[in-house]
Write a protein that holds these residues in place. Structure first.
Motif, PDB file in Angstrom:
ATOM      1  N   PHE A 109       0.840  -1.199   0.000  1.00  0.00           N
ATOM      2  CA  PHE A 109       0.000   0.000   0.000  1.00  0.00           C
ATOM      3  C   PHE A 109       0.869   1.240   0.000  1.00  0.00           C
ATOM      4  N   VAL A 110       0.246   2.362  -0.383  1.00  0.00           N
ATOM      5  CA  VAL A 110       0.884   3.669  -0.329  1.00  0.00           C
ATOM      6  C   VAL A 110       0.067   4.514   0.640  1.00  0.00           C
ATOM      7  N   ALA A 111       0.721   5.050   1.664  1.00  0.00           N
ATOM      8  CA  ALA A 111       0.048   5.869   2.672  1.00  0.00           C
ATOM      9  C   ALA A 111       0.626   7.277   2.644  1.00  0.00           C
ATOM     10  N   SER A 112      -0.257   8.271   2.676  1.00  0.00           N
ATOM     11  CA  SER A 112       0.174   9.673   2.616  1.00  0.00           C
ATOM     12  C   SER A 112      -0.487  10.465   3.728  1.00  0.00           C
ATOM     13  N   THR A 113       0.279  11.409   4.276  1.00  0.00           N
ATOM     14  CA  THR A 113      -0.262  12.280   5.315  1.00  0.00           C
ATOM     15  C   THR A 113       0.524  13.588   5.316  1.00  0.00           C
ATOM     16  N   THR A 114      -0.084  14.620   5.888  1.00  0.00           N
ATOM     17  CA  THR A 114       0.585  15.918   6.017  1.00  0.00           C
ATOM     18  C   THR A 114       0.652  16.303   7.476  1.00  0.00           C
ATOM     19  N   ASP A 115       1.850  16.651   7.924  1.00  0.00           N
ATOM     20  CA  ASP A 115       2.044  17.179   9.270  1.00  0.00           C
ATOM     21  C   ASP A 115       2.088  18.699   9.118  1.00  0.00           C
ATOM     22  N   ALA A 116       0.969  19.357   9.411  1.00  0.00           N
ATOM     23  CA  ALA A 116       0.863  20.805   9.201  1.00  0.00           C
ATOM     24  C   ALA A 116       1.852  21.575  10.072  1.00  0.00           C
ATOM     25  N   ALA A 117       2.027  21.147  11.312  1.00  0.00           N
ATOM     26  CA  ALA A 117       2.948  21.849  12.209  1.00  0.00           C
ATOM     27  C   ALA A 117       4.389  21.740  11.723  1.00  0.00           C
ATOM     28  N   LEU A 118       4.748  20.599  11.206  1.00  0.00           N
ATOM     29  CA  LEU A 118       6.107  20.370  10.712  1.00  0.00           C
ATOM     30  C   LEU A 118       6.296  20.971   9.316  1.00  0.00           C
ATOM     31  N   GLY A 119       5.180  21.080   8.574  1.00  0.00           N
ATOM     32  CA  GLY A 119       5.257  21.595   7.206  1.00  0.00           C
ATOM     33  C   GLY A 119       5.797  20.573   6.222  1.00  0.00           C
ATOM     34  N   VAL A 120       5.469  19.284   6.467  1.00  0.00           N
ATOM     35  CA  VAL A 120       5.985  18.211   5.618  1.00  0.00           C
ATOM     36  C   VAL A 120       4.849  17.257   5.233  1.00  0.00           C
ATOM     37  N   GLU A 121       4.775  16.985   3.940  1.00  0.00           N
ATOM     38  CA  GLU A 121       3.878  15.940   3.448  1.00  0.00           C
ATOM     39  C   GLU A 121       4.723  14.696   3.216  1.00  0.00           C
ATOM     40  N   THR A 122       4.246  13.555   3.720  1.00  0.00           N
ATOM     41  CA  THR A 122       4.986  12.305   3.598  1.00  0.00           C
ATOM     42  C   THR A 122       4.137  11.269   2.883  1.00  0.00           C
ATOM     43  N   SER A 123       4.752  10.609   1.932  1.00  0.00           N
ATOM     44  CA  SER A 123       4.120   9.484   1.238  1.00  0.00           C
ATOM     45  C   SER A 123       5.083   8.313   1.341  1.00  0.00           C
ATOM     46  N   LEU A 124       4.573   7.176   1.828  1.00  0.00           N
ATOM     47  CA  LEU A 124       5.436   6.008   1.929  1.00  0.00           C
ATOM     48  C   LEU A 124       4.766   4.797   1.320  1.00  0.00           C
ATOM     49  N   THR A 125       5.598   3.880   0.860  1.00  0.00           N
ATOM     50  CA  THR A 125       5.132   2.599   0.344  1.00  0.00           C
ATOM     51  C   THR A 125       5.548   1.536   1.342  1.00  0.00           C
ATOM     52  N   ALA A 126       4.606   0.671   1.709  1.00  0.00           N
ATOM     53  CA  ALA A 126       4.900  -0.441   2.609  1.00  0.00           C
ATOM     54  C   ALA A 126       4.484  -1.729   1.917  1.00  0.00           C
ATOM     55  N   ARG A 127       5.338  -2.739   2.053  1.00  0.00           N
ATOM     56  CA  ARG A 127       5.090  -4.037   1.410  1.00  0.00           C
ATOM     57  C   ARG A 127       5.169  -5.127   2.476  1.00  0.00           C
ATOM     58  N   TYR A 128       4.244  -6.066   2.403  1.00  0.00           N
ATOM     59  CA  TYR A 128       4.285  -7.198   3.333  1.00  0.00           C
ATOM     60  C   TYR A 128       5.463  -8.095   2.985  1.00  0.00           C
ATOM     61  N   GLN A 129       6.238  -8.456   4.012  1.00  0.00           N
ATOM     62  CA  GLN A 129       7.346  -9.394   3.828  1.00  0.00           C
ATOM     63  C   GLN A 129       7.147 -10.562   4.783  1.00  0.00           C
ATOM     64  N   PHE A 130       7.029 -11.755   4.216  1.00  0.00           N
ATOM     65  CA  PHE A 130       6.751 -12.945   5.015  1.00  0.00           C
ATOM     66  C   PHE A 130       7.830 -13.173   6.060  1.00  0.00           C
ATOM     67  N   ARG A 131       9.091 -13.020   5.663  1.00  0.00           N
ATOM     68  CA  ARG A 131      10.194 -13.270   6.590  1.00  0.00           C
ATOM     69  C   ARG A 131      10.133 -12.345   7.805  1.00  0.00           C
ATOM     70  N   ALA A 132       9.769 -11.113   7.580  1.00  0.00           N
ATOM     71  CA  ALA A 132       9.643 -10.156   8.688  1.00  0.00           C
ATOM     72  C   ALA A 132       8.325 -10.353   9.435  1.00  0.00           C
ATOM     73  N   GLY A 133       7.314 -10.888   8.743  1.00  0.00           N
ATOM     74  CA  GLY A 133       6.013 -11.109   9.360  1.00  0.00           C
ATOM     75  C   GLY A 133       5.217  -9.843   9.572  1.00  0.00           C
ATOM     76  N   ARG A 134       5.473  -8.836   8.741  1.00  0.00           N
ATOM     77  CA  ARG A 134       4.809  -7.541   8.910  1.00  0.00           C
ATOM     78  C   ARG A 134       4.984  -6.712   7.643  1.00  0.00           C
ATOM     79  N   TYR A 135       4.346  -5.531   7.642  1.00  0.00           N
ATOM     80  CA  TYR A 135       4.564  -4.562   6.578  1.00  0.00           C
ATOM     81  C   TYR A 135       5.911  -3.876   6.809  1.00  0.00           C
ATOM     82  N   VAL A 136       6.698  -3.769   5.747  1.00  0.00           N
ATOM     83  CA  VAL A 136       8.005  -3.135   5.796  1.00  0.00           C
ATOM     84  C   VAL A 136       7.994  -1.925   4.868  1.00  0.00           C
TER      85      VAL A 136
END
Length: 200
Positions: free
Chosen positions: A32-59
């Motif tokens: 998935f791709v998740a995006s959010t804006t921290d208005a106080a910080l003045g930064v918009e962040t978009s990240l991609t997370a992928r499930y990895q079986f070995r890690a057992g979680r979204y990375v």
């Protein structure tokens, strides 16, 4: 935190894109791709997370930070304040699905963990949680442990704490029920390492 969650192709995440089976009853969106804006910080962040079986979680596999106003410099001190793991933790419940019907029924209704979560922040209704605690080593208990453990572990949160809070049980009991669920094969593909850095 308000987080927008989409597929890598830009579509809304629904049960139809939850093609990765996890445990015995959960299905997740593999990426998935998740995006959010921290208005106080003045930064918009978009990240991609992928499930990895070995890690057992979204990375987290990619991150883009953009200044939203003049005067904001994307240097290390600024970017270090972006809570990337918090973004994953907010997004993951929208990407984990289950059904209470037969999984192979094309008419089965699939719901996300986010849809199950009440305004009080609970996933299981109190009456169901009380039944789960009463019923010994029943399938209903293992179903609940799988759902709660998966909801936490896939997002990088401590599963035992969530199970304790949801079921009103001591840490020792939660830990034992996690061991029982793992032994029965309910937690395949899900893992939580308490020593992992929060920014992983």
């Amino acid at each position: 935190m308000k987080v927008d969650v989409k597929t890598p192709g830009g579509q809304r995440v629904t049960w139809r894109v939850a093609t990765q089976p996890i445990g015995s009853a959960l299905r997740i969106a593999p990426e998935f791709v998740a995006s959010t804006t921290d208005a106080a910080l003045g930064v918009e962040t978009s990240l991609t997370a992928r499930y990895q079986f070995r890690a057992g979680r979204y990375v987290i596999t990619a991150v883009t930070n953009t200044a939203t106003r003049d005067g904001v410099e994307l240097n290390y001190p600024t970017v270090a304040k972006v809570g990337m793991q918090a973004i994953v933790q907010s997004a993951a419940p929208r990407c984990i699905f289950l059904t209470l019907e037969a999984e192979d029924d094309p008419r089965a209704k699939w719901v996300s963990v986010e849809q199950l979560t009440t305004s009080a922040g609970r996933i299981l209704p109190p009456m169901l949680a009380a039944e789960v605690v009463k019923r010994g080593g029943s399938d209903a208990r293992m179903d609940a442990i799988e759902l709660l453990y998966g909801s936490a572990a896939l997002a990088g949160l401590p599963p035992a704490q969530l199970i304790q809070r949801e079921l009103g049980i001591p840490h020792r009991t939660a830990s034992q029920w996690i061991i029982d669920a793992r032994k029965s094969g309910r937690l395949a593909g899900m893992n939580y390492n308490a020593g992992r850095p929060a920014s992983d």
